[in-house]
Design an enzyme around this catalytic site. Sequence first.
Site, mmCIF file in Angstrom:
data_model
loop_
_atom_site.group_PDB
_atom_site.id
_atom_site.type_symbol
_atom_site.label_atom_id
_atom_site.label_comp_id
_atom_site.label_asym_id
_atom_site.label_seq_id
_atom_site.Cartn_x
_atom_site.Cartn_y
_atom_site.Cartn_z
ATOM 1 N N LYS A 162 -18.039 -15.161 3.765
ATOM 2 C CA LYS A 162 -19.404 -15.308 4.170
ATOM 3 C C LYS A 162 -20.113 -14.576 2.673
ATOM 4 O O LYS A 162 -19.583 -13.784 1.969
ATOM 5 C CB LYS A 162 -19.920 -14.501 5.170
ATOM 6 C CG LYS A 162 -19.211 -14.480 6.038
ATOM 7 C CD LYS A 162 -18.994 -13.245 6.826
ATOM 8 C CE LYS A 162 -19.187 -13.410 8.813
ATOM 9 N NZ LYS A 162 -18.963 -12.570 8.644
ATOM 10 N N GLY A 176 -13.007 -3.702 0.526
ATOM 11 C CA GLY A 176 -14.865 -3.291 1.240
ATOM 12 C C GLY A 176 -14.690 -1.840 -0.448
ATOM 13 O O GLY A 176 -15.476 -1.734 -0.505
ATOM 14 N N ARG A 223 0.790 -1.098 0.234
ATOM 15 C CA ARG A 223 0.042 0.213 -0.463
ATOM 16 C C ARG A 223 1.333 1.371 -0.108
ATOM 17 O O ARG A 223 0.397 2.213 -1.125
ATOM 18 C CB ARG A 223 -0.740 0.127 1.174
ATOM 19 C CG ARG A 223 -2.132 -1.611 0.504
ATOM 20 C CD ARG A 223 -3.248 -0.933 1.811
ATOM 21 N NE ARG A 223 -4.042 -1.285 1.575
ATOM 22 C CZ ARG A 223 -5.025 -1.856 2.344
ATOM 23 N NH1 ARG A 223 -4.666 -1.961 3.474
ATOM 24 N NH2 ARG A 223 -5.958 -2.125 2.154
ATOM 25 N N GLY A 262 -8.517 -8.493 0.048
ATOM 26 C CA GLY A 262 -7.485 -8.870 1.001
ATOM 27 C C GLY A 262 -7.012 -10.027 0.761
ATOM 28 O O GLY A 262 -5.984 -10.008 0.212
#
Length: 376
Positions: free
Chosen positions: A185, A358, A34, A335
């Site tokens: 999920k 996200g 990053r 990620g």
Amino acid sequence: MRTLDALDVDGKRVLVRVDFNVPLDDGRITDDARIRAAVPTLQELRSKGARLLLAAHLGRPKGRDEAFSLRPVAERLSELLGEEVTLAESLDDVPDGDVVMLENVRFEPGETKNDPDLARRYAALADAYVNDAFGAAHRAHASTEAVAHLLPSAAGRLLEREVATLRGILDDPQRPLVAVVGGAKVTDKIGVLEAFLARADRILVGGAMCFPFFKAAGHAVGDSLCEEEGLEPARRVRGAGGEKLRLPTDLVAGREFSADTETQALDGVDVPDGWRGLDVGRRTANGYAEVIRDAGTVFWNGPMGAFELAPFAAGTRMVAEAVAESDGVTVVGGGDSAAALAQFGLADQVTHLSTGGGASLELIEGKALPGVEALA
Ligand code: ADP
Ligand code: MG
């Protein structure tokens, strides 16, 4: 969205919001991707005569906490830029210098509340604002949203490229558009599945998020990770998906979530009691790889199995290799998906590896990102 091309920065102090939320182990940075991703924007600004005031968050501290200090990040950035990066301990005492980094913005209680007073204090320290923190753009925080309205502002190159690439997938993809969606999920990814139901030619589903689909269809899931709240969304997506949506047809199961557990290949998707499905099977992975190799555009988010454990990494590896081999536009978000690509040494073989988990999902879902909207 305004870009750096529209911002006059020569001789100015530019507040740059960056995403330096890197993993730390005992104060050591374990992955500096990053930080490296922000360097082109920072170098461009420096070469145009700007002095930089950097703002970033690290982790989720509750108030000021040395364990979440940006000091190791400032040191790493200094090496990458070849310039001294000075850390400002306090907003009230910001040192002079060509490259100054504010301490973790989440040390300020107003940051996550998008507090206008805090935004004014940030704005008072600079002449212009650049947001290059794509990974934080889905949050309306003082350093990502409120401050953008108080100064001449623009997107940095990383944020610009992230938004253009992801919007391109939605608006004008090379066909066939293939979405590969996995991970833990189904409720995390339901918005993404729905967005692709409307746009993609194929949706390939893997990971533990398959089990709500299987359970809803009456299959046994054994001890597999299977989210109860996912059953209804899974049923809905499957009903709407028709031919487009593909689920695994075979699995690899283990006794435990562990690398040295007993394993078995299941020809089918019924998981016996005492076992858990931990990877897609060979036939499934081969089939997915074939679709991926022929795609015009691939968007991949979410591993096909528990790739962190060697006996359950094969499905994710085959998908990752197919993505790397594809001649189409290939975009990877998330990620853990990025970690999987890195683990297989393929991170540089995709068109775009998104730095925002996200944020990339919300953009694909068609949601407005506050940090992006504020630059309009
Ligand atoms: P990303 O970060 O790429 O969006 P997620 O966070 O949604 O991905 O999911 C990644 C996690 O899902 C990994 O830690 C992986 O171990 C786990 N996972 C994938 N498949 C399974 C499975 N069948 N059983 C248990 N965990 C799984
Ligand atoms: Mg994850």
